[in-house]
Scaffold this motif. Structure first.
Motif, PDB file in Angstrom:
ATOM      1  N   ALA A 107       0.819  -1.196   0.000  1.00  0.00           N
ATOM      2  CA  ALA A 107       0.000   0.000   0.000  1.00  0.00           C
ATOM      3  C   ALA A 107       0.863   1.261   0.000  1.00  0.00           C
ATOM      4  O   ALA A 107       0.350   2.352  -0.008  1.00  0.00           O
ATOM      5  N   GLY A 108       2.175   1.123   0.033  1.00  0.00           N
ATOM      6  CA  GLY A 108       3.069   2.273   0.068  1.00  0.00           C
ATOM      7  C   GLY A 108       4.061   2.134   1.205  1.00  0.00           C
ATOM      8  O   GLY A 108       4.195   1.083   1.813  1.00  0.00           O
ATOM      9  N   MET A 109       4.745   3.224   1.461  1.00  0.00           N
ATOM     10  CA  MET A 109       5.765   3.192   2.512  1.00  0.00           C
ATOM     11  C   MET A 109       5.121   3.235   3.885  1.00  0.00           C
ATOM     12  O   MET A 109       4.076   3.832   4.083  1.00  0.00           O
ATOM     13  N   SER A 110       5.790   2.619   4.819  1.00  0.00           N
ATOM     14  CA  SER A 110       5.330   2.668   6.203  1.00  0.00           C
ATOM     15  C   SER A 110       5.880   3.931   6.865  1.00  0.00           C
ATOM     16  O   SER A 110       6.695   4.649   6.297  1.00  0.00           O
ATOM     17  N   THR A 111       5.458   4.186   8.071  1.00  0.00           N
ATOM     18  CA  THR A 111       5.888   5.374   8.788  1.00  0.00           C
ATOM     19  C   THR A 111       7.393   5.378   9.006  1.00  0.00           C
ATOM     20  O   THR A 111       8.042   6.418   8.880  1.00  0.00           O
ATOM     21  N   ALA A 112       7.969   4.234   9.316  1.00  0.00           N
ATOM     22  CA  ALA A 112       9.421   4.157   9.525  1.00  0.00           C
ATOM     23  C   ALA A 112      10.175   4.485   8.243  1.00  0.00           C
ATOM     24  O   ALA A 112      11.198   5.171   8.277  1.00  0.00           O
ATOM     25  N   GLU A 113       9.672   4.017   7.115  1.00  0.00           N
ATOM     26  CA  GLU A 113      10.328   4.327   5.841  1.00  0.00           C
ATOM     27  C   GLU A 113      10.233   5.815   5.530  1.00  0.00           C
ATOM     28  O   GLU A 113      11.173   6.402   4.999  1.00  0.00           O
ATOM     29  N   TYR A 114       9.100   6.436   5.830  1.00  0.00           N
ATOM     30  CA  TYR A 114       8.979   7.882   5.641  1.00  0.00           C
ATOM     31  C   TYR A 114       9.975   8.616   6.531  1.00  0.00           C
ATOM     32  O   TYR A 114      10.608   9.590   6.108  1.00  0.00           O
ATOM     33  N   ALA A 115      10.124   8.178   7.767  1.00  0.00           N
ATOM     34  CA  ALA A 115      11.046   8.837   8.695  1.00  0.00           C
ATOM     35  C   ALA A 115      12.485   8.722   8.209  1.00  0.00           C
ATOM     36  O   ALA A 115      13.233   9.707   8.222  1.00  0.00           O
ATOM     37  N   ILE A 116      12.888   7.555   7.775  1.00  0.00           N
ATOM     38  CA  ILE A 116      14.250   7.356   7.285  1.00  0.00           C
ATOM     39  C   ILE A 116      14.473   8.180   6.017  1.00  0.00           C
ATOM     40  O   ILE A 116      15.525   8.816   5.856  1.00  0.00           O
ATOM     41  N   GLY A 117      13.512   8.200   5.129  1.00  0.00           N
ATOM     42  CA  GLY A 117      13.631   8.999   3.905  1.00  0.00           C
ATOM     43  C   GLY A 117      13.726  10.484   4.202  1.00  0.00           C
ATOM     44  O   GLY A 117      14.509  11.210   3.573  1.00  0.00           O
ATOM     45  N   THR A 118      12.963  10.962   5.165  1.00  0.00           N
ATOM     46  CA  THR A 118      12.995  12.372   5.539  1.00  0.00           C
ATOM     47  C   THR A 118      14.335  12.746   6.155  1.00  0.00           C
ATOM     48  O   THR A 118      14.914  13.782   5.827  1.00  0.00           O
ATOM     49  N   VAL A 119      14.849  11.899   7.035  1.00  0.00           N
ATOM     50  CA  VAL A 119      16.155  12.167   7.657  1.00  0.00           C
ATOM     51  C   VAL A 119      17.254  12.162   6.599  1.00  0.00           C
ATOM     52  O   VAL A 119      18.137  13.026   6.599  1.00  0.00           O
ATOM     53  N   ALA A 120      17.209  11.224   5.674  1.00  0.00           N
ATOM     54  CA  ALA A 120      18.223  11.163   4.618  1.00  0.00           C
ATOM     55  C   ALA A 120      18.151  12.401   3.722  1.00  0.00           C
ATOM     56  O   ALA A 120      19.190  12.964   3.350  1.00  0.00           O
ATOM     57  N   ALA A 121      16.948  12.844   3.380  1.00  0.00           N
ATOM     58  CA  ALA A 121      16.796  14.044   2.545  1.00  0.00           C
ATOM     59  C   ALA A 121      17.315  15.279   3.274  1.00  0.00           C
ATOM     60  O   ALA A 121      17.980  16.136   2.665  1.00  0.00           O
ATOM     61  N   CYS A 122      17.047  15.389   4.565  1.00  0.00           N
ATOM     62  CA  CYS A 122      17.543  16.533   5.345  1.00  0.00           C
ATOM     63  C   CYS A 122      19.056  16.500   5.455  1.00  0.00           C
ATOM     64  O   CYS A 122      19.713  17.552   5.354  1.00  0.00           O
TER      65      CYS A 122
END
Length: 71
Positions: free
Chosen positions: A26-41
């Motif tokens: 169904a898409g990314m989970s909350t943990a994946e969003y958090a890791i992606g956000t930290v990596a982008a920052c």
């Protein structure tokens, strides 16, 4: 009897195809969003440091000066 065997065969094929396809994503989970956000920052912070360094800033200024004063 033959009708029941055919029906069971169809059901069995359906279940095998469904099991082989795996669970739906169904898409990314909350943990994946958090890791992606930290990596982008982190990438943005490194890029900001590189662009605002004196070496890169001087090189960009030189390129702009050459472009503006070209004949």
């Amino acid at each position: 009897m033959l009708r029941a065997v055919r029906r069971f065969g169809g059901w069995l094929r359906y279940r095998c195809r469904k099991a082989a396809s795996g669970p739906p994503d169904a898409g990314m989970s909350t943990a994946e969003y958090a890791i992606g956000t930290v990596a982008a920052c982190a990438f943005a912070a490194v890029l900001y440091k590189v662009v605002t360094s004196s070496t890169v800033s001087g090189a960009l200024s030189e390129v702009l000066d050459r472009a503006l004063h070209a004949v």
